[in-house]
Design a protein around this motif. Sequence first.
Motif, short mmCIF file in Angstrom:
data_model
loop_
_atom_site.label_atom_id
_atom_site.label_comp_id
_atom_site.label_asym_id
_atom_site.label_seq_id
_atom_site.Cartn_x
_atom_site.Cartn_y
_atom_site.Cartn_z
N PHE A 49 1.07 -1.23 0.07
CA PHE A 49 0.05 0.00 0.00
C PHE A 49 0.95 1.15 0.03
CE2 PHE A 49 -2.51 -3.40 2.14
CZ PHE A 49 -3.44 -3.43 1.36
N THR A 50 0.47 2.17 -0.66
CA THR A 50 1.41 3.31 -1.15
C THR A 50 0.39 4.77 -0.85
OG1 THR A 50 2.84 4.87 -2.10
CG2 THR A 50 1.23 3.12 -3.50
N GLU A 51 1.18 5.96 -0.23
CA GLU A 51 0.18 6.96 -0.25
C GLU A 51 0.00 7.67 -1.58
OE1 GLU A 51 -1.26 8.44 2.40
OE2 GLU A 51 -0.82 6.62 3.97
N THR A 52 1.00 7.22 -2.40
CA THR A 52 0.84 8.08 -3.89
C THR A 52 -0.43 7.66 -4.31
OG1 THR A 52 3.26 7.41 -4.07
CG2 THR A 52 2.15 7.98 -5.91
N LEU A 53 -0.84 8.66 -4.99
CA LEU A 53 -2.29 8.82 -6.06
C LEU A 53 -1.60 8.23 -7.46
CD1 LEU A 53 -3.79 12.33 -5.04
CD2 LEU A 53 -4.31 10.07 -4.09
N TRP A 54 -2.57 7.28 -7.83
CA TRP A 54 -2.34 6.65 -8.98
C TRP A 54 -1.74 7.16 -9.96
CZ3 TRP A 54 -0.64 2.45 -10.97
CH2 TRP A 54 -0.73 2.14 -12.38
N PRO A 55 -2.20 8.67 -10.48
CA PRO A 55 -1.54 9.26 -11.38
C PRO A 55 -0.09 9.73 -11.40
CG PRO A 55 -3.67 10.25 -11.05
CD PRO A 55 -3.45 9.36 -10.01
N ASP A 56 0.48 9.60 -10.13
CA ASP A 56 1.71 10.08 -9.54
C ASP A 56 2.85 8.69 -9.46
OD1 ASP A 56 1.39 13.01 -9.83
OD2 ASP A 56 0.69 12.78 -7.60
N PHE A 57 2.03 7.54 -9.65
CA PHE A 57 2.76 6.25 -9.35
C PHE A 57 3.80 6.09 -10.51
CE2 PHE A 57 3.19 1.71 -9.47
CZ PHE A 57 3.50 1.27 -8.00
N THR A 58 5.00 5.65 -10.22
CA THR A 58 6.09 5.65 -11.29
C THR A 58 6.54 4.29 -11.34
OG1 THR A 58 7.76 6.20 -9.76
CG2 THR A 58 6.86 7.96 -10.71
N PRO A 59 7.33 3.83 -12.56
CA PRO A 59 7.88 2.56 -12.64
C PRO A 59 8.90 2.43 -11.53
CG PRO A 59 7.59 3.69 -14.60
CD PRO A 59 7.11 4.63 -13.67
N GLU A 60 9.63 3.43 -11.26
CA GLU A 60 10.56 3.36 -10.02
C GLU A 60 9.97 2.85 -8.57
OE1 GLU A 60 12.22 5.45 -13.36
OE2 GLU A 60 10.44 6.06 -12.12
N GLN A 61 8.55 3.55 -8.35
CA GLN A 61 8.00 2.91 -7.17
C GLN A 61 7.59 1.58 -7.32
OE1 GLN A 61 5.41 6.61 -7.26
NE2 GLN A 61 5.40 6.21 -5.05
N LEU A 62 7.24 1.19 -8.70
CA LEU A 62 6.94 -0.24 -8.49
C LEU A 62 7.97 -1.21 -8.50
CD1 LEU A 62 5.17 -2.61 -9.91
CD2 LEU A 62 5.75 -1.97 -12.36
N ALA A 63 9.20 -0.80 -9.14
CA ALA A 63 10.47 -1.45 -8.81
C ALA A 63 11.04 -1.61 -7.53
CB ALA A 63 11.63 -0.86 -9.77
N GLU A 64 10.63 -0.63 -6.40
CA GLU A 64 10.96 -0.72 -5.31
C GLU A 64 10.17 -1.88 -4.71
OE1 GLU A 64 10.36 3.03 -3.69
OE2 GLU A 64 11.98 3.94 -4.80
N MET A 65 8.70 -1.66 -5.09
CA MET A 65 7.79 -2.81 -4.37
C MET A 65 8.11 -4.22 -4.80
SD MET A 65 4.28 -0.75 -4.67
CE MET A 65 3.96 0.64 -3.79
#
Length: 251
Positions: free
Chosen positions: A220-236
């Motif tokens: 779960f992330t506080e980031t709103l979907w339009p601001d979600f990045t591939p870098e955040q995906l990679a961290e997860m």
Amino acid sequence: MALTDRDNSDTPPETSGVDYGVRHVAIIMDGNGRWATNKGWPRLAGHRRGAERIKQIVRAAPEMGVQYLTVYAFSTENWKRSTEEVLGLMGIFARYIEKEADELSALGVRMRFIGGRGRLDSKLSRLMSGIEERTAVNTRLNLTVAINYGGRNEIARAAAQLARDYAAGLLTEDQLDEAAFEARLDTAGLPDPDLVIRTSGETRTSNFLAWQAAYSEYEFTETLWPDFTPEQLAEMLARFGRRDRRFGGAK
């Protein structure tokens, strides 16, 4: 309305070429409306931006070893929203399919949809069937979009189909097992998600993949979907790789 702070969706993420060992990622794409409202824009502007974000994640996911990507676009409960927002969303879905068909094919993406189609506009339903047929041979990424989808509704429909098949003599009592049930789910033939992500700070599962995600890991992330990045995906994905998954077994 021009969204003046849009990022360049064609920029490849720095994480390209790293396989994190996660086969199937499912995403509850939450926060589009709030993203737009925070900027003083109409909610539909956030949904349009959210569609652009899907394009970026679709491009990046295969480079991280993801073979299956399932996104929650519209739930069975979302019909409770205003008529203006619902109609606008349906229009965005139709335009996305029409606009992205060529690129999805070129990228080797297979696109399919889960959820009941009886309540959808006939044009949208035809577009959905058309792109499913057109991309059926693609194998680089399996993109599944949940529209008019609810996990409980899916389970009820699958159970009803199982009962009909049993009554018709297509199954014996000994064949009424989990495999027979799963074969009648919308996701038949797809692996269960390894990781389910929800954006926007909410920590509910919201009736998404109720059967399939029984042993999925969650982020779960506080980031709103339009601001979600591939870098955040990679961290997860990297965090997923460090988890000890025992599926009910002892360590």
